[in-house]
Write a protein that holds these residues in place. Structure first.
Motif: not given
Length: 261
Positions: A23-32
């Motif tokens: 596996t990889s690791t996904f970092l999600f960064v959301n919007s305003l």
């Protein structure tokens, strides 16, 4: 729910461990004006490909409002501290709008730790000083409810507005319930940021994605970003607005999966 103290304030996050062997690791960064629930459908498609880290930016969702926020570097500091807390050394970033700007800053800081960079509906500079100052003034004087209708019109495609009216109302509630100070601070941070020099220095394999109906960061504008980043790929999601993880999650997920493979 998972919480961590970062820089003396509480950040709300979610860490999903994949059942996949490699596996990889996904970092999600959301919007305003959103919290990390905007990624729900994309996460369902991606969790078999890697671990998932989601978090509410400072001043959004269940995270604290940081009264001393001064710019996008503060938001990037939070993400970096969360990764350090979770002992994550290698990761893939998926950033949307201001989240994509934060992702660019992280890519400049951790060039050897980021495996892939996916930038959705974002730019090296979003809007201009007059646009952001007008919005900030209106929110200060009249609250988020006074701008929400116009913002929501840009978030989603015309077809999504027509066929998913109940969801549109739900996401408008999300926007309007964002702490006003947290929203204003994020607007100020976007207003004051110009990441042109940072984008030019990024060497991480990058995919830039935009909705064909995005009026906040148009396809032409996102193409300018892709052209600044060495070797970046560029894809348009037909029939999406500014937030394709909501109005076209299956297409966005496929583009991400194809890219990481």
């Amino acid at each position: 729910m998972q919480f961590v103290s970062i820089n003396g304030h509480t950040i709300h996050y979610k860490h999903i461990i994949s059942t996949a062997n490699e596996t990889s690791t996904f970092l999600f960064v959301n919007s305003l004006g959103t919290d990390f629930r905007i990624w729900d459908e994309v996460v369902e498609s991606l969790k078999e490909y890697g671990n998932i880290i989601l978090f509410d930016k400072r001043g959004h969702g269940l995270s604290d409002v940081f009264t001393n926020t001064t710019g996008l570097n503060d938001f990037a500091d939070d993400a970096a501290a969360l990764l350090n807390y979770l002992h994550i050394n290698k990761f893939i970033i998926v950033g949307l709008s201001v989240g994509g700007m934060i992702a660019q800053i992280l890519a400049s800081r951790f060039p050897t730790q980021i495996e892939k960079l996916i930038l959705c509906d974002t730019r090296y500079k979003i809007g201009n000083e007059d646009i952001w100052n007008t919005r900030i003034h209106q929110v200060k004087e009249q609250g988020l409810e006074s701008i929400s209708e116009g913002v929501i019109q840009r978030w989603f495609s015309a077809d999504f507005h027509r066929t998913q009216a109940v969801k549109v109302t739900g996401y408008q509630n999300m926007l309007e319930r964002t702490p006003a100070l947290g929203y204003i601070q994020a607007c100020e941070a976007i207003r004051d940021a110009d990441l042109t020099a940072i984008a030019k220095q990024i060497k991480t394999p990058t995919l830039c994605i935009v909705g064909s109906e995005d009026k906040s960061t148009t396809p032409e504008e996102v193409k300018y970003l892709a052209d600044l980043i060495e070797g970046a790929a560029y894809k348009i999601i037909k029939g999406s607005g500014h937030i394709p993880c909501i109005d076209n999650p299956s297409v966005l997920s496929k583009l991400i999966i194809d890219f990481i493979k």
